[in-house]
Design a protein around this motif. Structure first.
Motif, PDB file in Angstrom:
ATOM      1  N   SER A   1      45.370  26.926  37.988  1.00  0.00           N
ATOM      2  CA  SER A   1      45.779  28.126  38.717  1.00  0.00           C
ATOM      3  C   SER A   1      44.513  28.773  39.269  1.00  0.00           C
ATOM      4  N   ILE A   2      44.422  28.841  40.598  1.00  0.00           N
ATOM      5  CA  ILE A   2      43.228  29.380  41.258  1.00  0.00           C
ATOM      6  C   ILE A   2      43.692  30.466  42.228  1.00  0.00           C
ATOM      7  N   ILE A   3      43.515  31.709  41.850  1.00  0.00           N
ATOM      8  CA  ILE A   3      44.051  32.823  42.633  1.00  0.00           C
ATOM      9  C   ILE A   3      42.956  33.844  42.904  1.00  0.00           C
ATOM     10  N   LEU A   4      42.830  34.254  44.149  1.00  0.00           N
ATOM     11  CA  LEU A   4      41.893  35.307  44.534  1.00  0.00           C
ATOM     12  C   LEU A   4      42.647  36.629  44.605  1.00  0.00           C
ATOM     13  N   LEU A   5      42.195  37.590  43.824  1.00  0.00           N
ATOM     14  CA  LEU A   5      42.751  38.942  43.862  1.00  0.00           C
ATOM     15  C   LEU A   5      41.772  39.797  44.662  1.00  0.00           C
ATOM     16  N   SER A   6      42.155  40.173  45.871  1.00  0.00           N
ATOM     17  CA  SER A   6      41.257  40.879  46.784  1.00  0.00           C
ATOM     18  C   SER A   6      41.788  42.275  47.084  1.00  0.00           C
ATOM     19  N   LEU A   7      41.003  43.290  46.731  1.00  0.00           N
ATOM     20  CA  LEU A   7      41.404  44.682  46.926  1.00  0.00           C
ATOM     21  C   LEU A   7      40.626  45.274  48.094  1.00  0.00           C
ATOM     22  N   ASN A   8      41.336  45.776  49.092  1.00  0.00           N
ATOM     23  CA  ASN A   8      40.713  46.385  50.261  1.00  0.00           C
ATOM     24  C   ASN A   8      41.022  47.879  50.251  1.00  0.00           C
ATOM     25  N   LYS A   9      40.006  48.686  49.960  1.00  0.00           N
ATOM     26  CA  LYS A   9      40.221  50.127  49.874  1.00  0.00           C
ATOM     27  C   LYS A   9      40.467  50.751  51.244  1.00  0.00           C
ATOM     28  N   LYS A  10      39.917  50.135  52.260  1.00  0.00           N
ATOM     29  CA  LYS A  10      40.050  50.678  53.608  1.00  0.00           C
ATOM     30  C   LYS A  10      41.476  50.551  54.116  1.00  0.00           C
ATOM     31  N   THR A  11      42.090  49.388  53.910  1.00  0.00           N
ATOM     32  CA  THR A  11      43.466  49.158  54.357  1.00  0.00           C
ATOM     33  C   THR A  11      44.486  49.483  53.267  1.00  0.00           C
ATOM     34  N   GLN A  12      44.003  49.765  52.059  1.00  0.00           N
ATOM     35  CA  GLN A  12      44.852  50.034  50.894  1.00  0.00           C
ATOM     36  C   GLN A  12      45.847  48.895  50.653  1.00  0.00           C
ATOM     37  N   LYS A  13      45.288  47.696  50.603  1.00  0.00           N
ATOM     38  CA  LYS A  13      46.091  46.496  50.339  1.00  0.00           C
ATOM     39  C   LYS A  13      45.455  45.653  49.253  1.00  0.00           C
ATOM     40  N   ILE A  14      46.304  44.962  48.518  1.00  0.00           N
ATOM     41  CA  ILE A  14      45.850  43.962  47.556  1.00  0.00           C
ATOM     42  C   ILE A  14      46.354  42.614  48.053  1.00  0.00           C
ATOM     43  N   ASN A  15      45.435  41.725  48.351  1.00  0.00           N
ATOM     44  CA  ASN A  15      45.791  40.376  48.798  1.00  0.00           C
ATOM     45  C   ASN A  15      45.719  39.419  47.614  1.00  0.00           C
ATOM     46  N   ILE A  16      46.817  38.721  47.373  1.00  0.00           N
ATOM     47  CA  ILE A  16      46.857  37.705  46.322  1.00  0.00           C
ATOM     48  C   ILE A  16      46.920  36.343  47.010  1.00  0.00           C
ATOM     49  N   VAL A  17      45.833  35.591  46.892  1.00  0.00           N
ATOM     50  CA  VAL A  17      45.701  34.328  47.629  1.00  0.00           C
ATOM     51  C   VAL A  17      45.625  33.162  46.653  1.00  0.00           C
ATOM     52  N   SER A  18      46.571  32.228  46.770  1.00  0.00           N
ATOM     53  CA  SER A  18      46.560  31.018  45.943  1.00  0.00           C
ATOM     54  C   SER A  18      45.818  29.907  46.675  1.00  0.00           C
TER      55      SER A  18
END
Length: 444
Positions: free
Chosen positions: A147-164
């Motif tokens: 399981s390889i997942i990138l948890l990316s938090l962008n404070k500017k856009t207020q989004k959390i990107n979950i990328v597999s």
């Protein structure tokens, strides 16, 4: 008049006596106050209450800090805190420009194409407004990161990107102090641990990953159970596969899963025709539900989660960073950010194939890296021409043929197919998502 004057004199005497007595009493009060302390004075009732409350608050805060630090002592962290690069701060920064990166045009083979992109020394993108944390689920038996997942938090856009990232991605791996090789992405962990996996994704997708955290699959069910389970929307074919393979009695629709059920749900591969594509989707679904559970968890559930998670997780983050990030997550509402799910490589930049290492995803890395940069940062420094030949443009023929390939050839056209062994001549079977197949003899 005389009487009046006498009365005034008497009044003045009385006033003098009262003043004298008052001064004497005040002197005694001050003396007593100095002995007792200001919190015991009768004229400081408000201050007394404030000090008591402040003392209680201080003791509570001190207890909470000691408690939290005690929990943190269970966590396996990176000892060298000076090397930490976490960028999450309570400000929004101006974005900086990065040097432009071009497509690969001088490759002589598919392996060459992949290697040249991974080693082109292009400037990797990053942002002080974005925090990228790589989450790895480790299979202790195989020592692979399945399981390889990138948890990316962008404070500017207020989004959390979950990328597999697909574990079967065919990729160029450069372990430290070991010989580089072409292999599946999930084997990067066995080659050089979490750092090698992070480096491999950074090199091929041209982004900077700030931190990593990894947990063994044996711990995964315990984490779910600590929060009372997770709720997911199970499809009919998924429920059928889970019941058949593990003896469950699950129904389709919104279902609350315990730890073991959630683990099985995350790992099944044969309930869908697209296999690992749906598998990674299920992993992202569980992670999203887990974030919701944490956001709504009670104090006792959080305590149970900490007791379960901290001794079993390994991370590059220091304890100071964890305290800082946890505080910001709570005070800045990070857990309420919009969640966006994505897989890498995307359907636009991948195709299936079968190589000596097994079934793989052959990837157009420049195109995939550009997509990921735009997703995380809203822009990209990768420039691609409109007409280009990428890895997924190299298609196998529709009939079985024998083909000899040499490293002196130019980049193949749509009628050619090069297979990626750099070791020796061998025959393999190649297949794609278009159901083409061929037997190809490779010589390098």
């Amino acid at each position: 008049m005389i009487v009046t004057n006498n009365n005034n004199q008497n009044d003045k005497k009385s006033e003098n006596i009262e003043e004298s007595l008052e001064n004497e009493n005040n002197s005694k009060d001050e003396s007593t106050s100095k002995e007792k302390g200001f919190w015991q004075r009768k004229d400081n009732k408000g201050k007394k209450v404030a000090v008591v409350l402040s003392t209680i608050f201080f003791i509570t805060a001190l207890f909470a800090t000691v408690y939290f630090m005690t929990k943190l002592s269970l966590l396996k962290t990176n000892d060298d805190e000076n090397e930490q690069t976490t960028n999450a701060k309570d400000v929004i920064y101006e974005e900086i420009d990065f040097e432009k990166m071009n497509d690969i045009t001088d490759a002589k083979s598919l392996n060459d194409l992949i290697k040249n992109w991974a080693t082109n020394d292009g400037e990797k993108m990053s942002s002080k407004n974005v925090l990228n944390v790589m989450l790895l689920g480790i299979d202790s038996e195989s020592n692979l990161s399945d399981s390889i997942i990138l948890l990316s938090l962008n404070k500017k856009t207020q989004k959390i990107n979950i990328v597999s990232f697909y574990r079967d991605t065919y990729i160029y791996i450069q372990p430290e102090s070991k010989k580089p090789r072409f292999a599946k992405l999930n084997s990067a962990y066995s080659s050089g641990g979490a750092k090698c996996t992070v480096k491999t994704i950074e090199n091929n997708y041209k982004i900077i990953i700030d931190e990593y955290a990894l947990v063994d699959y044996d711990t995964f069910p315990k984490i779910i159970n600590a929060l009372g389970g997770v709720t997911v929307n199970i499809k009919e074919n998924e429920a059928k596969q889970l019941n058949k393979e593990f003896g469950y009695n699950l129904k389709s629709g919104k279902t609350k899963l315990n730890g073991e059920e959630a683990l099985c749900y995350s790992r099944i591969r044969y309930s869908d025709a697209d296999a690992d594509v749906s598998r990674t989707r299920r992993q992202r679904t569980v992670l999203t539900s887990l974030l919701d559970s944490i956001n709504n968890a009670s104090i006792s559930e959080i305590d149970k989660l900490i007791n379960t998670l901290f001794p079993n997780i390994k991370t590059s983050m220091s304890k100071t960073q964890i305290v800082s990030l946890s505080t910001q997550a709570l005070t800045k509402g990070w857990l309420s950010f919009d969640v966006v799910q994505q897989d890498m490589p995307s359907s636009n930049t991948r195709k299936g194939g079968r190589l000596p290492c097994g079934d793989v995803w052959i990837t157009d890395f420049p195109g995939s890296a550009r997509e990921l940069q735009i997703l995380l940062y809203g822009r990209s420094n990768i420039e691609l021409p409109k007409k280009r030949i990428s890895a997924i443009d190299i298609k196998p023929p529709t009939t079985t043929v024998k083909t000899t390939v040499s490293t002196t050839q130019t980049l193949p056209n749509e009628d050619d197919f090069e297979v990626l062994s750099t070791q020796s001549s061998q025959e393999i079977t190649a297949s794609t998502s278009d159901n083409y197949s061929s037997t190809v003899k490779t010589e390098f």
